[in-house]
Design an enzyme around this catalytic site. Sequence first.
Site, PDB file in Angstrom:
ATOM      1  N   THR A 196      80.067 -17.306  17.381  1.00  0.00           N
ATOM      2  CA  THR A 196      81.442 -17.810  17.317  1.00  0.00           C
ATOM      3  C   THR A 196      81.684 -18.549  16.003  1.00  0.00           C
ATOM      4  O   THR A 196      82.740 -18.395  15.375  1.00  0.00           O
ATOM      5  CB  THR A 196      81.697 -18.764  18.504  1.00  0.00           C
ATOM      6  N   HIS A 241      82.156 -16.105  13.259  1.00  0.00           N
ATOM      7  CA  HIS A 241      83.506 -15.514  13.285  1.00  0.00           C
ATOM      8  C   HIS A 241      84.524 -16.476  12.659  1.00  0.00           C
ATOM      9  O   HIS A 241      85.401 -16.064  11.904  1.00  0.00           O
ATOM     10  CB  HIS A 241      83.946 -15.210  14.721  1.00  0.00           C
TER      11      HIS A 241
END
Length: 343
Positions: free
Chosen positions: A40, A43
């Site tokens: 995450t 990203h």
Amino acid sequence: MLALVKVDAGPGLRLQEVPSPTIGINDVLIRVRKTGICGTDLHIESWDPWAARTIVPPRVVGHEFVGEIVEVGANVTGFGPGDLVSGEGHVVCGQCRHCLAGQRHLCVDTVGLGVERDGAFAELVALPMTNIWHHAPGIDEEVAAVFDPFGNAVHTALAFPVLGEDVLVSGAGPIGLMATAVVRHAGARHVVVSEPNEFRRDLATKMGASRAVDPRSTDLHAVQRDLGMVEGFDIALEMSGNAIALRSAIDNMAHGGRIAILGIPTDEISLDVNTIVFNQLTLRGIYGREMYETWYKMTVLVQSGLDIRPAITHRFGFRDFEAAFAAARSGDSGKVLMDWTDA
Ligand code: NAD
Ligand code: ZN
């Protein structure tokens, strides 16, 4: 305090001074000691389409951490300064049907630490007391730092009983690696890990895989024959987010086989529903961790001898965050940690 911040809409993160978080009467303030880098965070750093539609800058990122409580709100009982804690990164509403039923992992209104509220890549992080996990004495601090992804691994690996079963793990990222050790510890017979990256296949073997194979060159049916398996895998853990991996799992299951899906694909995946129907497969999505049954299980698994430390491969000081993110992105790594203790 110093924190790693997504300053504006676009790639990159900046280490900068930001105001320290303030806490309300039900909150806990924690001095961060160690953090783990999650996909995450990659990203958000690279600002992919998911990040662009999810993150509202400026945002302090990060959600995998261990730290020491420095202050508690007036309503807080059961925790105090000096306690070594991690945080459940899903802050739930407490009011929906599932929260009221004690099924907080099913909350319809979850807020993510380091995503929708300021996170843990910082000297200090604040969370509600209902999100605090006080570590049992003797839990290794680096293991404590990765209780969040370790929890994803445990939640998925124990979604179905694995004792005596043949288990397929697709994807040997940090979570697939930890899940491999968990199903081995929980009594699986064969644990076959499918992973294109050689470094990660080697780690999978260290974590207890019976076989670690490259899906580009090895057919799983051949692996089954090789191991003397007869009817297919009983359980599969999909931990890659890759369409080919999920299709291959479906194609290699025993009748009645069960697939727990943690991996998050970037696009829709078309599946052979005929095989799912005629072979009576179960597919179950897994998100986050059960609050706090998964956290309890992680603790007792470690206390009963489960060792996930080989999955932690890189350690950096937080000031070297660019090198840490590069290591995590390279693929030639397991879990990458950043240390905040000299902040
Ligand atoms: P990761 O990206 O480090 O690992 C995925 C691995 O899958 C990589 O090593 C990659 O080489 C491998 N892979 C790619 N194609 C493959 C194929 N065809 N067959 C087998 N393996 C293949 O991710 P991670 O941090 O270990 O997380 C695992 C997955 O779980 C990711 O998709 C992540 O987004 C997701 N995730 C889900 C949750 C949740 O709550 N559901 C939480 C955290 C992470
Ligand atoms: Zn809720």
